[in-house]
Each structure stands twice: as structure tokens, then as C-alpha cells.
Design an enzyme around this catalytic site. Structure first.
Site, PDB file in Angstrom:
ATOM      1  N   LYS A   1       0.813  -1.229   0.000  1.00  0.00           N
ATOM      2  CA  LYS A   1       0.000   0.000   0.000  1.00  0.00           C
ATOM      3  C   LYS A   1       0.844   1.275   0.000  1.00  0.00           C
ATOM      4  O   LYS A   1       0.415   2.289  -0.558  1.00  0.00           O
ATOM      5  CB  LYS A   1      -0.947   0.008   1.206  1.00  0.00           C
TER       6      LYS A   1
ATOM      7  N   GLU B   1      -6.680  12.956  -3.060  1.00  0.00           N
ATOM      8  CA  GLU B   1      -6.462  13.758  -1.853  1.00  0.00           C
ATOM      9  C   GLU B   1      -6.217  12.898  -0.602  1.00  0.00           C
ATOM     10  O   GLU B   1      -5.226  13.091   0.111  1.00  0.00           O
ATOM     11  CB  GLU B   1      -7.683  14.671  -1.611  1.00  0.00           C
TER      12      GLU B   1
ATOM     13  N   ASN C   1      -4.825   1.977  -1.719  1.00  0.00           N
ATOM     14  CA  ASN C   1      -5.388   0.622  -1.810  1.00  0.00           C
ATOM     15  C   ASN C   1      -6.120   0.415  -3.126  1.00  0.00           C
ATOM     16  O   ASN C   1      -6.607  -0.682  -3.397  1.00  0.00           O
ATOM     17  CB  ASN C   1      -6.318   0.328  -0.623  1.00  0.00           C
TER      18      ASN C   1
ATOM     19  N   ASP D   1     -10.432   2.800   1.622  1.00  0.00           N
ATOM     20  CA  ASP D   1     -10.776   2.144   2.894  1.00  0.00           C
ATOM     21  C   ASP D   1     -11.578   3.087   3.800  1.00  0.00           C
ATOM     22  O   ASP D   1     -12.637   2.722   4.320  1.00  0.00           O
ATOM     23  CB  ASP D   1      -9.506   1.700   3.638  1.00  0.00           C
TER      24      ASP D   1
ATOM     25  N   GLY E   1      -6.436   1.694  17.896  1.00  0.00           N
ATOM     26  CA  GLY E   1      -5.481   1.294  16.861  1.00  0.00           C
ATOM     27  C   GLY E   1      -4.970   2.503  16.099  1.00  0.00           C
ATOM     28  O   GLY E   1      -5.614   3.575  16.088  1.00  0.00           O
ATOM     29  N   ALA E   2      -3.796   2.317  15.483  1.00  0.00           N
ATOM     30  CA  ALA E   2      -3.175   3.429  14.749  1.00  0.00           C
ATOM     31  C   ALA E   2      -2.465   2.917  13.499  1.00  0.00           C
ATOM     32  O   ALA E   2      -1.570   3.571  12.980  1.00  0.00           O
ATOM     33  CB  ALA E   2      -2.201   4.168  15.660  1.00  0.00           C
TER      34      ALA E   2
ATOM     35  N   GLY F   1      -2.791   0.955   9.458  1.00  0.00           N
ATOM     36  CA  GLY F   1      -3.301   1.414   8.168  1.00  0.00           C
ATOM     37  C   GLY F   1      -4.798   1.679   8.172  1.00  0.00           C
ATOM     38  O   GLY F   1      -5.253   2.706   7.653  1.00  0.00           O
ATOM     39  N   ALA F   2      -5.576   0.769   8.764  1.00  0.00           N
ATOM     40  CA  ALA F   2      -7.032   0.945   8.770  1.00  0.00           C
ATOM     41  C   ALA F   2      -7.407   2.174   9.588  1.00  0.00           C
ATOM     42  O   ALA F   2      -8.259   2.983   9.169  1.00  0.00           O
ATOM     43  CB  ALA F   2      -7.712  -0.303   9.329  1.00  0.00           C
TER      44      ALA F   2
ATOM     45  N   VAL G   1     -13.810  -2.986  12.514  1.00  0.00           N
ATOM     46  CA  VAL G   1     -13.335  -3.133  11.123  1.00  0.00           C
ATOM     47  C   VAL G   1     -13.114  -4.594  10.729  1.00  0.00           C
ATOM     48  O   VAL G   1     -12.922  -4.888   9.550  1.00  0.00           O
ATOM     49  CB  VAL G   1     -12.009  -2.363  10.865  1.00  0.00           C
TER      50      VAL G   1
HETATM   51  P1  NDP Z   1      -1.833  -2.792  11.007  1.00  0.00           P
HETATM   52  O1  NDP Z   1      -0.905  -3.927  11.262  1.00  0.00           O
HETATM   53  O2  NDP Z   1      -1.373  -1.621  10.193  1.00  0.00           O
HETATM   54  O3  NDP Z   1      -2.304  -2.199  12.445  1.00  0.00           O
HETATM   55  C1  NDP Z   1      -2.767  -3.054  13.468  1.00  0.00           C
HETATM   56  C2  NDP Z   1      -3.234  -2.209  14.664  1.00  0.00           C
HETATM   57  O4  NDP Z   1      -3.785  -3.108  15.631  1.00  0.00           O
HETATM   58  C3  NDP Z   1      -2.098  -1.466  15.359  1.00  0.00           C
HETATM   59  O5  NDP Z   1      -2.581  -0.247  15.875  1.00  0.00           O
HETATM   60  C4  NDP Z   1      -1.741  -2.430  16.503  1.00  0.00           C
HETATM   61  O6  NDP Z   1      -1.163  -1.786  17.623  1.00  0.00           O
HETATM   62  C5  NDP Z   1      -3.116  -2.929  16.878  1.00  0.00           C
HETATM   63  N1  NDP Z   1      -3.081  -4.214  17.583  1.00  0.00           N
HETATM   64  C6  NDP Z   1      -2.880  -5.438  17.040  1.00  0.00           C
HETATM   65  N2  NDP Z   1      -2.945  -6.386  17.992  1.00  0.00           N
HETATM   66  C7  NDP Z   1      -3.183  -5.736  19.164  1.00  0.00           C
HETATM   67  C8  NDP Z   1      -3.354  -6.164  20.525  1.00  0.00           C
HETATM   68  N3  NDP Z   1      -3.302  -7.466  20.853  1.00  0.00           N
HETATM   69  N4  NDP Z   1      -3.594  -5.227  21.467  1.00  0.00           N
HETATM   70  C9  NDP Z   1      -3.666  -3.910  21.143  1.00  0.00           C
HETATM   71  N5  NDP Z   1      -3.501  -3.440  19.874  1.00  0.00           N
HETATM   72  C10 NDP Z   1      -3.274  -4.348  18.902  1.00  0.00           C
HETATM   73  O7  NDP Z   1      -3.129  -3.420  10.391  1.00  0.00           O
HETATM   74  P2  NDP Z   1      -4.275  -2.687   9.545  1.00  0.00           P
HETATM   75  O8  NDP Z   1      -4.560  -1.367  10.184  1.00  0.00           O
HETATM   76  O9  NDP Z   1      -3.953  -2.733   8.090  1.00  0.00           O
HETATM   77  O10 NDP Z   1      -5.493  -3.683   9.768  1.00  0.00           O
HETATM   78  C11 NDP Z   1      -6.137  -3.769  11.022  1.00  0.00           C
HETATM   79  C12 NDP Z   1      -7.377  -4.614  10.871  1.00  0.00           C
HETATM   80  O11 NDP Z   1      -8.283  -3.934  10.010  1.00  0.00           O
HETATM   81  C13 NDP Z   1      -7.129  -5.982  10.228  1.00  0.00           C
HETATM   82  O12 NDP Z   1      -7.762  -6.957  11.011  1.00  0.00           O
HETATM   83  C14 NDP Z   1      -7.786  -5.912   8.866  1.00  0.00           C
HETATM   84  O13 NDP Z   1      -8.394  -7.124   8.525  1.00  0.00           O
HETATM   85  C15 NDP Z   1      -8.847  -4.844   9.105  1.00  0.00           C
HETATM   86  N6  NDP Z   1      -9.189  -4.108   7.892  1.00  0.00           N
HETATM   87  C16 NDP Z   1     -10.488  -4.138   7.507  1.00  0.00           C
HETATM   88  C17 NDP Z   1     -10.883  -3.475   6.384  1.00  0.00           C
HETATM   89  C18 NDP Z   1     -12.316  -3.535   5.979  1.00  0.00           C
HETATM   90  O14 NDP Z   1     -12.617  -3.094   4.865  1.00  0.00           O
HETATM   91  N7  NDP Z   1     -13.205  -4.036   6.818  1.00  0.00           N
HETATM   92  C19 NDP Z   1      -9.944  -2.703   5.552  1.00  0.00           C
HETATM   93  C20 NDP Z   1      -8.590  -2.697   6.077  1.00  0.00           C
HETATM   94  C21 NDP Z   1      -8.250  -3.399   7.209  1.00  0.00           C
HETATM   95  P3  NDP Z   1       0.446  -1.531  17.701  1.00  0.00           P
HETATM   96  O15 NDP Z   1       0.707  -0.288  16.901  1.00  0.00           O
HETATM   97  O16 NDP Z   1       0.680  -1.360  19.147  1.00  0.00           O
HETATM   98  O17 NDP Z   1       1.098  -2.757  17.117  1.00  0.00           O
END
Ligand code: NDP
Length: 286
Positions: A73, A85, A94, A109, A133-134, A136-137, A228
Site C-alpha cells: 500500500k 487527496e 489501496n 478504505d 489502533g493506529a 493502516g485501517a 473493522v
Molecule cells: P496494522 O498492522 O497496520 O495495524 C494493526 C493495529 O492493531 C495497530 O494499531 C496495533 O497496535 C493494533 N493491535 C494489534 N494487535 C493488538 C493487541 N493485541 N492489542 C492492542 N492493539 C493491537 O493493520 P491494519 O490497520 O492494516 O489492519 C487492522 C485490521 O483492520 C485488520 O484486522 C484488517 O483485517 C482490518 N481491515 C479491515 C478493512 C475492511 O474493509 N473491513 C480494511 C482494512 C483493514 P500496535 O501499533 O501497538 O502494534
């Protein structure tokens, strides 16, 4: 007069690794069929090593557009001609759309998420949001909600650096206000919160019973809860929030709506979201 045949389909790509379990292909192809479009959507297993050649391939083979997923991505950006934008603000693409000879990077997204809110008659304007969370999503959701007028975000993240990066992005690039809470134990939702979004990967298959560390006694039936996670759609958080009487949005809505926006960008046709949701429900067994 003899029938005019056309044996050349229009093509859409999806570059990612892993890719075989990505259901977007199934969802989009179902919509092509439903709308009588002789188009094909093809998943390609591509990572950073092959990405430059893959995008060149899209150009010479006349692909009409594509999707990009993990790990491409951000890495795809240098190979595109320009960004829309929100993709420029997020620094992530994406969805790729061909305009003439140009390949333009978009991010659908967050737009898909905002569309899910709209479908539930929820206006993001002026809302106070807790965003868990912080990654990509979360970045996509925050930028698009901020562009739609959301007032403030409390970003709750385990890793402070990632959380700080998102706070800086919101504060510096959008009109919204943001603050960070480093996640430690069960998070207490502030009483003036309108919407809580789980944008972490907690609850994603196969770890389906994993619990989002959130004090459910700190929310009321007036709190809107959005998750999500698309697989399974009925996450533990979704089920528990429903029991509390909250308005709940699942991750399938976001996934369908980002696909709807991509489909419209590529084909100019407004697809039927229910056909696409049905395809995903078959995949995820709901
Ligand atoms: P990333 O790996 O970029 O980010 C994951 C986030 O989850 C981080 O903030 C991470 O925190 C946090 N996290 C993971 N495990 C834990 C835990 N056990 N406790 C606390 N925080 C946790 O992933 P994405 O943002 O790309 O994706 C996140 C979810 O979103 C996925 O499950 C994906 O399937 C879903 N998604 C859904 C979409 C939809 O259209 N419905 C589109 C895109 C994504 P830290 O920074 O501390 O690691």
C-alpha cells in the site's frame, strides 16, 4: 448484419502477498457478472521485489485499475503518476484507477467506512470519536472522518510511536483535533464519546475470541460501536455491543463499500452492494 463479438476483456489487478485468501476478487467478480460486465479481476502474488514490474505490466497490458494490499500500500506510490487527496494525506494507496495514460492512487478504505456510517444514518460531522489502533485501517478511517468534519479523535494505541504518528497526521493535515492515550489495561471510554471504532486486528480469524481491552461499563446504548474486522463479521465486540443495545457496524460494511467505490471508479457503473455483501457472507460463512 453479423453480431459484433468482443473477445478482449477489461482487466483489474490486485497485488499483495499473501493474496490467495483475499476475498475481494470473489466479491468484485460477482458484481461484474451481476451487472453484465465482461471484466475480470485477478489476484497476483506480488511483493516489493516485483512491484515496479507489476505496475509496468498493468500499463502495457492496459489494465483499467487495481487494488493494492499488504505489503504494497505504501511501496506502490513511487510507481504511480499521482495520488488522490486522501491517499496523499495518508501516504497509502489501496486502489489504482486509470485515467487515460495515468495511473492514479486512491485510498477507498476510509471512504468505505464513512459510507457505512452514512448508510446507518450516522453523520460523522462534529462527532467525538475513540479510535482503537493506529495502523493502516485506523489512519484511513481517521483521515476520511476528519475530512467529513469529525471534531475530535482519542487515539488509543499500544505502541506510543505509531499512535503519535497518527495524532500528528490528524493535527497537522486535517481540521480535527486528536490526542493519544497509550493503551494499558481496559480502556474507559470518556462519557462524551459518540463513536468507538475498533481499528485493531484484535478478533480477526483465527483468534476469534480475542477480547478488545475495553471497559464495556463505560459505554451506554447511545454509543455507536464500529468494528473493522471482516472475518468473522460478528466479532465478540459486535456481539457484546449489541447486547448493550448499541448501534453496531460490522467490518463487512466497510469492506463492501470500499469495493463499491473502487468498482465505480473503474467501470463508471454503480454496483449493487447487496450482491457484493452476499458474496462475502458466502466466503465468511454467515
Ligand atoms: P496494522 O498492522 O497496520 O495495524 C494493526 C493495529 O492493531 C495497530 O494499531 C496495533 O497496535 C493494533 N493491535 C494489534 N494487535 C493488538 C493487541 N493485541 N492489542 C492492542 N492493539 C493491537 O493493520 P491494519 O490497520 O492494516 O489492519 C487492522 C485490521 O483492520 C485488520 O484486522 C484488517 O483485517 C482490518 N481491515 C479491515 C478493512 C475492511 O474493509 N473491513 C480494511 C482494512 C483493514 P500496535 O501499533 O501497538 O502494534
Amino acid at each position: 448484419m453479423a453480431k459484433q463479438w468482443n473477445f478482449k476483456q477489461e482487466l483489474i489487478s490486485n497485488f499483495g502477498k499473501p493474496i490467495a485468501e483475499n476475498p475481494t476478487q470473489y466479491m468484485i467478480e460477482r458484481a461484474f457478472q451481476h451487472h453484465g460486465l465482461d471484466w475480470r479481476y485477478i489476484n497476483f502474488e506480488i511483493d516489493a521485489e516485483g512491484l515496479s514490474d507489476a505496475v509496468r505490466g498493468m500499463r502495457v497490458m492496459g489494465f483499467r485499475g487495481g487494488n493494492c494490499t499488504i505489503p504494497n500500500k505504501v511501496a506502490v506510490i513511487p510507481y504511480l503518476d499521482r495520488l488522490g487527496e486522501s491517499a496523499a494525506l495518508m501516504g497509502a494507496v489501496n486502489c489504482i484507477v486509470r485515467h487515460g495514460d495515468e495511473l492514479v492512487g486512491e485510498n477507498t478504505d476510509g471512504k468505505g467506512f464513512v459510507q457505512s456510517l452514512n448508510e446507518a444514518n450516522i453523520d460523522p460531522h462534529s462527532k467525538r470519536v475513540v479510535l482503537l489502533g493506529a495502523g493502516g485501517a485506523a489512519r484511513a478511517i481517521a483521515v476520511e472522518m476528519a475530512l467529513a468534519g469529525t471534531a475530535s479523535f482519542t487515539i488509543v494505541n499500544r505502541t506510543p510511536q505509531r499512535g503519535n504518528d497518527l495524532v500528528t497526521l490528524i493535527e497537522e493535515k486535517t481540521p480535527a483535533h486528536a490526542e493519544l492515550v497509550t493503551w494499558d489495561g481496559d480502556f474507559q471510554v470518556p462519557p462524551d464519546t459518540d463513536i468507538v471504532v475498533n481499528a485493531t486486528s484484535i478478533g480477526l480469524f483465527p483468534d476469534v475470541e480475542a477480547r478488545v481491552p475495553l471497559d464495556l461499563d463505560s459505554i451506554t446504548s447511545d454509543t455507536i460501536i464500529a468494528d473493522v474486522i471482516p472475518n468473522p463479521p460478528r466479532t465478540r465486540l459486535v456481539r457484546e455491543a449489541e447486547q448493550k443495545g448499541c448501534t453496531v457496524l460490522d467490518g463487512l460494511g466497510m469492506l463492501v463499500n470500499q469495493g463499491v467505490i473502487g468498482f465505480r471508479n473503474w467501470t463508471g457503473v454503480d454496483p449493487d452492494p447487496s450482491v457484493m455483501r452476499q458474496a462475502l457472507e458466502e466466503v465468511f460463512g454467515e
